[in-house]
Design a protein around this motif. Structure first.
Motif, short mmCIF file in Angstrom:
data_model
loop_
_atom_site.label_atom_id
_atom_site.label_comp_id
_atom_site.label_asym_id
_atom_site.label_seq_id
_atom_site.Cartn_x
_atom_site.Cartn_y
_atom_site.Cartn_z
N PRO A 104 21.97 -14.60 -10.94
CA PRO A 104 21.87 -14.91 -12.22
C PRO A 104 21.67 -16.65 -12.25
O PRO A 104 22.21 -17.39 -11.06
CB PRO A 104 23.25 -14.64 -12.92
N VAL A 105 21.18 -17.19 -13.19
CA VAL A 105 21.19 -18.86 -13.09
C VAL A 105 22.58 -19.54 -13.34
O VAL A 105 22.71 -20.61 -13.19
CB VAL A 105 20.19 -19.06 -14.39
N GLU A 106 23.53 -18.88 -13.66
CA GLU A 106 24.87 -19.58 -14.08
C GLU A 106 25.45 -20.13 -12.89
O GLU A 106 25.96 -21.42 -13.09
CB GLU A 106 25.94 -18.46 -14.75
N PRO A 107 25.53 -19.52 -11.57
CA PRO A 107 26.13 -20.37 -10.39
C PRO A 107 25.21 -21.80 -10.50
O PRO A 107 25.85 -22.68 -9.91
CB PRO A 107 25.84 -19.53 -9.28
N SER A 108 23.92 -21.75 -10.41
CA SER A 108 23.18 -22.96 -10.36
C SER A 108 23.44 -24.04 -11.43
O SER A 108 23.34 -25.09 -11.31
CB SER A 108 21.66 -22.68 -10.32
N ILE A 109 23.46 -23.45 -12.70
CA ILE A 109 24.11 -24.33 -13.76
C ILE A 109 25.37 -25.02 -13.59
O ILE A 109 25.61 -26.08 -13.67
CB ILE A 109 23.89 -23.62 -15.05
N LYS A 110 26.22 -24.12 -13.16
CA LYS A 110 27.72 -24.92 -12.74
C LYS A 110 27.51 -25.76 -11.62
O LYS A 110 28.37 -26.90 -11.71
CB LYS A 110 28.49 -23.66 -12.46
N MET A 111 26.91 -25.56 -10.73
CA MET A 111 26.43 -26.60 -9.57
C MET A 111 25.99 -27.68 -9.96
O MET A 111 26.38 -28.99 -9.82
CB MET A 111 25.47 -26.13 -8.54
N LEU A 112 24.80 -27.64 -11.04
CA LEU A 112 24.36 -29.02 -11.63
C LEU A 112 25.47 -29.65 -12.31
O LEU A 112 25.31 -30.97 -12.42
CB LEU A 112 23.16 -28.51 -12.27
N GLU A 113 26.19 -28.95 -13.26
CA GLU A 113 27.31 -29.54 -13.90
C GLU A 113 27.97 -30.58 -13.11
O GLU A 113 28.39 -31.85 -13.47
CB GLU A 113 28.19 -28.81 -14.55
N GLY A 114 28.44 -30.27 -12.04
CA GLY A 114 29.39 -31.02 -11.06
C GLY A 114 28.83 -31.95 -10.25
O GLY A 114 28.95 -33.19 -10.13
N ILE A 115 27.44 -31.60 -9.90
CA ILE A 115 26.47 -32.68 -9.05
C ILE A 115 26.09 -33.72 -10.01
O ILE A 115 26.18 -35.07 -9.98
CB ILE A 115 25.44 -31.97 -8.48
N ASN A 116 25.64 -33.54 -11.23
CA ASN A 116 25.18 -34.37 -12.29
C ASN A 116 26.46 -35.65 -12.59
O ASN A 116 26.29 -36.43 -12.62
CB ASN A 116 24.74 -33.84 -13.32
N GLU A 117 27.74 -34.51 -12.81
CA GLU A 117 28.81 -35.54 -13.19
C GLU A 117 28.95 -36.52 -12.13
O GLU A 117 29.33 -37.83 -12.34
CB GLU A 117 29.87 -34.65 -13.48
N ARG A 118 28.82 -36.34 -10.73
CA ARG A 118 29.14 -37.07 -9.59
C ARG A 118 28.04 -38.15 -9.36
O ARG A 118 28.54 -39.22 -9.11
CB ARG A 118 29.37 -36.20 -8.40
N ILE A 119 26.99 -37.57 -9.95
CA ILE A 119 25.66 -38.55 -9.74
C ILE A 119 26.04 -39.73 -10.74
O ILE A 119 25.78 -40.90 -10.47
CB ILE A 119 24.55 -38.08 -9.95
N VAL A 120 26.33 -39.32 -11.95
CA VAL A 120 26.66 -40.33 -12.93
C VAL A 120 27.68 -41.31 -12.52
O VAL A 120 27.72 -42.32 -12.89
CB VAL A 120 26.68 -39.49 -14.39
N ALA A 121 28.78 -40.79 -12.20
CA ALA A 121 29.89 -41.58 -11.78
C ALA A 121 29.61 -42.45 -10.71
O ALA A 121 29.70 -43.54 -10.85
CB ALA A 121 31.12 -40.60 -11.39
N LEU A 122 28.97 -42.04 -9.95
CA LEU A 122 28.21 -42.80 -8.80
C LEU A 122 27.60 -43.85 -9.32
O LEU A 122 27.53 -45.08 -9.11
CB LEU A 122 27.85 -42.02 -7.56
N GLY A 123 26.42 -43.60 -10.00
CA GLY A 123 25.48 -44.31 -10.43
C GLY A 123 26.04 -45.57 -11.34
O GLY A 123 25.49 -46.68 -11.44
N ASN A 124 26.99 -45.17 -12.12
CA ASN A 124 27.61 -46.17 -13.06
C ASN A 124 28.45 -47.08 -12.20
O ASN A 124 28.70 -48.26 -13.08
CB ASN A 124 28.41 -45.54 -14.10
N SER A 125 28.60 -46.94 -11.07
CA SER A 125 29.62 -47.97 -10.34
C SER A 125 28.57 -48.70 -9.22
O SER A 125 29.17 -49.76 -8.75
CB SER A 125 30.35 -47.14 -9.57
#
Length: 169
Positions: A104-125
Motif C-alpha cells: 500500500p502507499v501509506e508506508p511511503s507517505i509516512k517515509m515522505l512525512e519524516g524525510i520532508n520534515e528533516r529536509i525542511v529543518a535542514l534547509g531552513n538552517s
C-alpha cells in the motif's frame, strides 16, 4: 502538454536567493498533505492507473517519490558534511519494480512525512556558504545544495502532476 514534464522541466536560477530556498522548502513542507489529499481514498484499481502508456502506476509513483526523496536527502547531507563527495546514481526503473512497490502507499507517505520534515529543518538552517557546497553525481556531474533543494521540490510536484493526470483518465 508534454506528459513527461507536466509542470515543465526543472529550471534553477543562476543566482539562487534565500527567498527561492524558502519557497522550495514551503513546497516540500506541504507536499505530503497534497499527496494524501490525492491518493488517500484511492482503491486498488485507481492505484494501477498510469498517466501514459508504459508509465509507472500511481502506486509505483508514490513509492518512487519516497525512494527518490530519501536518496536526494542523503546526497544533500553528504554535500554538507564531506568535501565534494561522489554520490551514486540509482536505477529508478529497477527500483520501481521491486516487490516493496506492491505495498500500500501509506508506508511511503509516512517515509515522505519524516524525510520532508528533516529536509525542511535542514534547509531552513543553511548558510549561503552551505547552499553553494557541492556533490558529484555519477551521471549528472557537480550539483550544489541549492540546486538539490530546488530539485527536491520540483520532483515531488512533477510526479504529483503525473498522478493527477493518471487519475483524470
Amino acid at each position: 502538454m508534454d506528459h513527461r514534464f507536466p509542470i515543465g522541466e526543472l529550471h534553477v536560477p543562476e543566482q539562487v536567493t534565500l527567498e527561492d530556498i524558502r519557497k522550495w522548502l514551503q513546497e516540500i513542507e506541504s507536499y505530503t498533505t497534497r499527496l494524501r489529499g490525492t491518493v488517500d481514498s484511492l482503491n486498488d484499481e485507481e492505484l494501477t492507473k498510469t498517466y501514459r502508456e508504459g508509465a509507472w502506476t500511481v502506486r509505483q509513483l508514490v513509492h518512487h517519490i519516497a525512494d527518490s526523496q530519501l536518496t536526494m536527502y542523503q546526497r544533500l547531507k553528504l554535500a554538507l558534511t564531506d568535501d565534494h563527495p561522489t554520490a551514486p546514481a540509482f536505477d529508478q526503473e529497477k527500483w520501481a519494480v521491486l516487490p516493496d512497490t506492491e505495498l500500500p502507499v501509506e508506508p511511503s507517505i509516512k517515509m515522505l512525512e519524516g524525510i520532508n520534515e528533516r529536509i525542511v529543518a535542514l534547509g531552513n538552517s543553511l548558510t549561503e556558504e552551505q547552499q553553494q557546497r557541492t556533490f558529484i553525481h555519477q551521471v549528472n556531474g557537480e550539483i550544489t545544495v541549492a540546486k538539490k533543494i530546488a530539485k527536491l521540490a520540483w520532483h515531488e510536484a512533477h510526479h504529483l502532476a503525473h498522478i493527477e493526470i493518471a487519475l483524470a483518465k
